[in-house]
Design an enzyme around this catalytic site. Sequence first.
Site, PDB file in Angstrom:
ATOM      1  N   CYS A  90     -91.396  82.500  34.087  1.00 58.83           N
ATOM      2  CA  CYS A  90     -90.310  83.600  34.452  1.00 58.83           C
ATOM      3  C   CYS A  90     -90.964  85.014  34.045  1.00 58.83           C
ATOM      4  O   CYS A  90     -91.285  85.175  32.792  1.00 58.83           O
ATOM      5  CB  CYS A  90     -88.866  83.268  33.933  1.00 58.83           C
ATOM      6  SG  CYS A  90     -87.580  84.588  33.776  1.00 58.83           S
ATOM      7  N   ASN A  91     -91.167  85.704  34.891  1.00 53.78           N
ATOM      8  CA  ASN A  91     -91.554  86.921  34.579  1.00 53.78           C
ATOM      9  C   ASN A  91     -90.453  88.010  33.608  1.00 53.78           C
ATOM     10  O   ASN A  91     -90.874  88.513  32.953  1.00 53.78           O
ATOM     11  CB  ASN A  91     -91.995  87.823  35.930  1.00 53.78           C
ATOM     12  CG  ASN A  91     -92.896  87.486  36.594  1.00 53.78           C
ATOM     13  OD1 ASN A  91     -94.080  87.895  36.417  1.00 53.78           O
ATOM     14  ND2 ASN A  91     -92.922  86.423  37.437  1.00 53.78           N
ATOM     15  N   THR A  92     -89.216  87.701  34.147  1.00 49.88           N
ATOM     16  CA  THR A  92     -88.392  88.588  33.522  1.00 49.88           C
ATOM     17  C   THR A  92     -88.354  88.252  31.826  1.00 49.88           C
ATOM     18  O   THR A  92     -88.380  89.100  30.962  1.00 49.88           O
ATOM     19  CB  THR A  92     -86.817  88.186  34.046  1.00 49.88           C
ATOM     20  OG1 THR A  92     -86.894  88.187  35.279  1.00 49.88           O
ATOM     21  CG2 THR A  92     -85.733  89.173  33.217  1.00 49.88           C
TER      22      THR A  92
ATOM     23  N   CYS B  65     -92.319  87.641  40.337  1.00 45.05           N
ATOM     24  CA  CYS B  65     -91.098  86.775  39.983  1.00 45.05           C
ATOM     25  C   CYS B  65     -91.496  85.422  40.613  1.00 45.05           C
ATOM     26  O   CYS B  65     -91.764  85.500  41.731  1.00 45.05           O
ATOM     27  CB  CYS B  65     -89.915  87.321  40.718  1.00 45.05           C
ATOM     28  SG  CYS B  65     -88.312  86.515  40.536  1.00 45.05           S
ATOM     29  N   THR B  66     -91.114  84.469  39.838  1.00 47.37           N
ATOM     30  CA  THR B  66     -91.480  83.173  40.287  1.00 47.37           C
ATOM     31  C   THR B  66     -90.427  82.446  41.364  1.00 47.37           C
ATOM     32  O   THR B  66     -90.894  81.267  41.969  1.00 47.37           O
ATOM     33  CB  THR B  66     -91.499  82.350  39.122  1.00 47.37           C
ATOM     34  OG1 THR B  66     -90.138  82.242  38.467  1.00 47.37           O
ATOM     35  CG2 THR B  66     -92.621  82.815  38.047  1.00 47.37           C
ATOM     36  N   HIS B  67     -89.567  83.447  41.710  1.00 49.54           N
ATOM     37  CA  HIS B  67     -88.651  82.816  42.797  1.00 49.54           C
ATOM     38  C   HIS B  67     -89.500  83.387  44.302  1.00 49.54           C
ATOM     39  O   HIS B  67     -89.153  82.939  45.143  1.00 49.54           O
ATOM     40  CB  HIS B  67     -87.498  83.509  42.793  1.00 49.54           C
ATOM     41  CG  HIS B  67     -86.627  82.983  42.351  1.00 49.54           C
ATOM     42  ND1 HIS B  67     -86.399  82.908  40.753  1.00 49.54           N
ATOM     43  CD2 HIS B  67     -85.249  82.329  42.584  1.00 49.54           C
ATOM     44  CE1 HIS B  67     -85.231  82.172  40.365  1.00 49.54           C
ATOM     45  NE2 HIS B  67     -84.578  81.997  41.341  1.00 49.54           N
TER      46      HIS B  67
ATOM     47  N   TYR C 254     -81.773  86.082  35.098  1.00 52.95           N
ATOM     48  CA  TYR C 254     -81.802  86.999  33.839  1.00 52.95           C
ATOM     49  C   TYR C 254     -82.218  88.131  34.403  1.00 52.95           C
ATOM     50  O   TYR C 254     -81.846  89.216  33.630  1.00 52.95           O
ATOM     51  CB  TYR C 254     -82.863  86.265  33.268  1.00 52.95           C
ATOM     52  CG  TYR C 254     -82.711  85.087  32.519  1.00 52.95           C
ATOM     53  CD1 TYR C 254     -81.614  84.311  32.453  1.00 52.95           C
ATOM     54  CD2 TYR C 254     -83.378  84.788  31.481  1.00 52.95           C
ATOM     55  CE1 TYR C 254     -81.228  83.340  31.741  1.00 52.95           C
ATOM     56  CE2 TYR C 254     -83.444  83.833  30.695  1.00 52.95           C
ATOM     57  CZ  TYR C 254     -82.210  82.884  30.662  1.00 52.95           C
ATOM     58  OH  TYR C 254     -82.050  81.742  29.768  1.00 52.95           O
ATOM     59  N   GLY C 255     -82.473  88.461  35.706  1.00 50.52           N
ATOM     60  CA  GLY C 255     -83.364  89.824  36.053  1.00 50.52           C
ATOM     61  C   GLY C 255     -82.411  91.234  35.738  1.00 50.52           C
ATOM     62  O   GLY C 255     -82.681  92.096  35.648  1.00 50.52           O
TER      63      GLY C 255
ATOM     64  N   GLU D  23     -81.988  81.800  45.982  1.00 50.10           N
ATOM     65  CA  GLU D  23     -80.882  80.939  45.508  1.00 50.10           C
ATOM     66  C   GLU D  23     -80.159  80.380  46.404  1.00 50.10           C
ATOM     67  O   GLU D  23     -79.576  79.344  46.197  1.00 50.10           O
ATOM     68  CB  GLU D  23     -80.427  81.464  44.222  1.00 50.10           C
ATOM     69  CG  GLU D  23     -81.368  81.823  43.103  1.00 50.10           C
ATOM     70  CD  GLU D  23     -81.403  81.023  41.973  1.00 50.10           C
ATOM     71  OE1 GLU D  23     -80.420  80.448  41.511  1.00 50.10           O
ATOM     72  OE2 GLU D  23     -82.346  80.768  41.227  1.00 50.10           O
TER      73      GLU D  23
ATOM     74  N   ASP E  74     -87.571  78.536  33.080  1.00 45.88           N
ATOM     75  CA  ASP E  74     -87.254  79.495  33.616  1.00 45.88           C
ATOM     76  C   ASP E  74     -85.768  79.641  33.593  1.00 45.88           C
ATOM     77  O   ASP E  74     -85.083  78.872  33.268  1.00 45.88           O
ATOM     78  CB  ASP E  74     -87.713  79.387  35.224  1.00 45.88           C
ATOM     79  CG  ASP E  74     -87.444  80.652  35.943  1.00 45.88           C
ATOM     80  OD1 ASP E  74     -87.704  81.714  35.785  1.00 45.88           O
ATOM     81  OD2 ASP E  74     -86.778  80.076  37.102  1.00 45.88           O
ATOM     82  N   SER E  75     -85.329  80.991  34.192  1.00 45.83           N
ATOM     83  CA  SER E  75     -83.919  81.083  34.245  1.00 45.83           C
ATOM     84  C   SER E  75     -83.264  80.212  35.084  1.00 45.83           C
ATOM     85  O   SER E  75     -82.092  79.798  35.010  1.00 45.83           O
ATOM     86  CB  SER E  75     -83.616  82.518  34.482  1.00 45.83           C
ATOM     87  OG  SER E  75     -84.172  82.971  35.857  1.00 45.83           O
TER      88      SER E  75
HETATM   89  N1  DGL Z   1     -87.830  83.655  38.361  1.00 43.71           N
HETATM   90  C1  DGL Z   1     -87.495  84.818  37.253  1.00 43.71           C
HETATM   91  C2  DGL Z   1     -88.759  85.602  37.103  1.00 43.71           C
HETATM   92  O1  DGL Z   1     -89.695  85.369  37.339  1.00 43.71           O
HETATM   93  C3  DGL Z   1     -86.378  85.816  37.738  1.00 43.71           C
HETATM   94  C4  DGL Z   1     -85.111  85.232  38.037  1.00 43.71           C
HETATM   95  C5  DGL Z   1     -83.794  85.592  37.674  1.00 43.71           C
HETATM   96  O2  DGL Z   1     -83.481  86.855  37.704  1.00 43.71           O
HETATM   97  O3  DGL Z   1     -83.136  84.982  36.844  1.00 43.71           O
HETATM   98  O4  DGL Z   1     -88.691  86.932  36.861  1.00 43.71           O
END
Ligand code: DGL
Length: 274
Positions: free
Chosen positions: A73-75, A192-194, A42-43, A158, A10-11
């Site tokens: 990570c979805n992004t 998004c995994t967050h 990363y988003g 975060e 993940d990012s």
């Molecule tokens: N956890 C990441 C996702 O699932 C995004 C977090 C990021 O923006 O880096 O998209």
Amino acid sequence: MQKGSIGIFDSGYGGLTILEEIRNLLPDYDYIYLGDNARAPYGIRSFELIHKFTLEAVNYLFKQDCPLVILACNTASAKALRTIQQKDLPIIAPENRVLGVIRPTIEVLGSITKTGHIGVFGTPGTISSNAYNEEILRFYPDYKTFGQSCPMFVPLVEYGESDGEGADFFVKKYVANLLCQSSNIDTLILGCTHYPLLQKKIRQYVPDNINIISQGSIVAKSLKKYLIRHPEIEMRIEKGSNIKYLTTENAVKFNELASVFIGHKTHASKVILT
Ligand code: DGL
């Protein structure tokens, strides 16, 4: 044959929510978690950069003998997975596999939605990529997808503010923006995994008739089925129940925040990706 681990990338910290569910369901395998915390989030980044960073991480995990890498990570799944699977993998490691989190999430929609109106919360990158919309239409041509970019969610999580009042403000705002796109949405994907860390708050503002889908257990079940279907990959994974945490940022900082995500201690090491 040299056996290796399942790589989970993940990012930053978000992928830990996926890793935990995977380890609950498949505790015997060895895992390496890699968070590119130094370059997160990363988003908000471009396609080119997300592809470059994700490919560097995948290459690193391959060098650590991971025959299979999950982009938790979805992004990265939205913006880099297809290029990596179709263009990079045949050149760098045709015998290895890279999987994402979007496809397994979409596969379960058919058994959940009644209206076929699907809401998606995601990072600006995931929503602007249109990946959910395209992938949903591939599986269910008559469904309609309504995306809502939630740029403040990752920073709130975060910075440990998921339970604070600031989170209420933004959850309320993004829920309202989503629901005014369609009154028939009955399923909301936390894309998004967050976002599982904000799920309790999101639930407070989303009407009860709307199902909220978070991805951890879905991805875990999908991985289990994948390993049954692909014994040639499964036999290359060590079963020692070991876990290694790697970060591109400071390891002490990673350990502090990781415990918020998973509720137990981690002992991370710092690595450099090139
Ligand atoms: N956890 C990441 C996702 O699932 C995004 C977090 C990021 O923006 O880096 O998209």
